[in-house]
Write an enzyme that holds these catalytic residues in place. Structure first.
Site, PDB file in Angstrom:
ATOM      1  N   ASP A 129      63.460 -38.911 -50.780  1.00  4.95           N
ATOM      2  CA  ASP A 129      62.589 -38.133 -51.656  1.00  4.95           C
ATOM      3  C   ASP A 129      61.908 -37.011 -50.856  1.00  4.95           C
ATOM      4  O   ASP A 129      62.593 -36.208 -50.247  1.00  4.95           O
ATOM      5  CB  ASP A 129      61.590 -39.082 -52.340  1.00  4.95           C
ATOM      6  CG  ASP A 129      60.794 -38.430 -53.447  1.00  4.95           C
ATOM      7  OD1 ASP A 129      61.339 -38.267 -54.554  1.00  4.95           O
ATOM      8  OD2 ASP A 129      59.626 -38.066 -53.207  1.00  4.95           O
ATOM      9  N   HIS A 159      66.406 -44.217 -58.323  1.00  2.00           N
ATOM     10  CA  HIS A 159      65.866 -43.336 -57.300  1.00  2.00           C
ATOM     11  C   HIS A 159      65.340 -44.124 -56.101  1.00  2.00           C
ATOM     12  O   HIS A 159      65.495 -43.717 -54.951  1.00  2.00           O
ATOM     13  CB  HIS A 159      64.744 -42.487 -57.903  1.00  2.00           C
ATOM     14  CG  HIS A 159      64.075 -41.572 -56.928  1.00  2.00           C
ATOM     15  ND1 HIS A 159      64.733 -40.545 -56.292  1.00  2.00           N
ATOM     16  CD2 HIS A 159      62.794 -41.550 -56.463  1.00  2.00           C
ATOM     17  CE1 HIS A 159      63.893 -39.912 -55.486  1.00  2.00           C
ATOM     18  NE2 HIS A 159      62.713 -40.505 -55.564  1.00  2.00           N
TER      19      HIS A 159
END
Length: 286
Positions: free
Chosen positions: A98, A265
């Site tokens: 991320d 994610h």
């Protein structure tokens, strides 16, 4: 669990931990987590590497900058290069998830002499995401636009119930439930994100992405990272559902491998063994 240490770079305090022995490997977390996210992976990696986990500026136990320019990926990257140099490592492997992955990509562009290999987890390039922002991407990743709103609008709304907002973020970017996250790690994330200074810094992170980092990346569109690179992404993540993740990196990483990992994610939390195995396979082959 290794002991928390601190290093001062550019007047910013960076919290980090060190474990293991071998070639240096730096792991960088993303939003809205801290370096604690790597704890389930460290024991396996530390068998072959000296593993550093660090809190990005603005996050965890690191300094919380008060201005937008201080939260650029360029400065986050410089923090980590300076940290590693202070530990005696002029070259190292870098892995990021991320925001940590965006920092790692910027590091590979700004400090190519320092990076032995680059691994980015569940991101497409910052410039690509912002330039190709479709309705579907904006809906899935609305937080990019919400957090970038002028201060103190998002800070005020989030501050009324930080746990509710940030836990929604953990669940909102592709297949996840709170039970996917280790309870002790969740407790550490909550402690960090309940800080008003941390909330402000994380908002500045997203403001800087649009106001500063986007221009840096546009200026580097004709450049490619040449070190060995690995693109990992969640098989069921929002990005994988909306885009061909490896294809977005094809003209930016000249020596690239890629693989999908079970989960969304936050696949390092959901599939820590598979994530550590993929990293070990890539890194030990170098």
């Amino acid at each position: 669990m290794s002991q928390t240490q601190h290093n001062t770079t550019d007047n910013k305090l960076i919290a980090y931990e060190v474990a293991g022995n071998g070639p240096p490997l730096l792991l960088l977390h993303g939003f809205p987590q801290t370096r604690a996210m790597w704890r389930p992976l460290v024991p396996k990696l530390a068998k072959r590497f000296t593993v550093m986990t660090a809190d990005l500026r603005g996050y965890g136990q690191s300094s919380k900058p008060a201005t937008i320019p201080e939260m650029s990926f360029r400065l986050m990257a410089q923090d980590m290069v300076s940290l590693m140099a202070s530990l005696g490592f002029d070259q190292f492997h870098i892995v990021g998830h991320d925001r940590g992955a965006r920092t790692a990509h910027r590091m590979a562009l700004d400090h190519p002499e320092s990076i032995k290999s680059l691994t980015v987890m569940d991101i497409v390039p910052t410039e690509y995401l912002l330039t190709h922002m479709t309705t579907e991407i904006a809906k899935a990743y609305y937080h990019w636009l919400f957090l970038a709103q002028p201060e103190p609008f998002p800070e005020t709304l989030i501050g009324h119930d930080p746990d509710s907002y940030f836990e929604r973020c953990l669940l909102g970017f592709g297949k996840a439930s709170l039970t996917d996250f280790d309870a002790d790690l969740l407790a550490e994330y909550r402690t960090a994100w309940r800080s008003p200074d941390c909330i402000r810094a994380m908002c500045h992170d997203y403001r800087a992405a649009i106001e500063i980092d986007w221009a840096h990346d546009r200026a580097d569109l004709n450049r490619s990272v040449t070190c060995p690179a690995l693109v990992l992404y969640g098989k069921d993540g929002a990005m994988a559902n909306l885009l061909d993740v490896p294809a977005t990196w094809a003209d930016r990483l000249s020596n690239m491998q890629h693989a999908a990992i079970e989960g969304g994610h936050f696949f390092p939390d959901q599939s820590p063994k598979a994530t550590a195995d993929a990293l070990m396979k890539f890194l030990t082959a170098l």
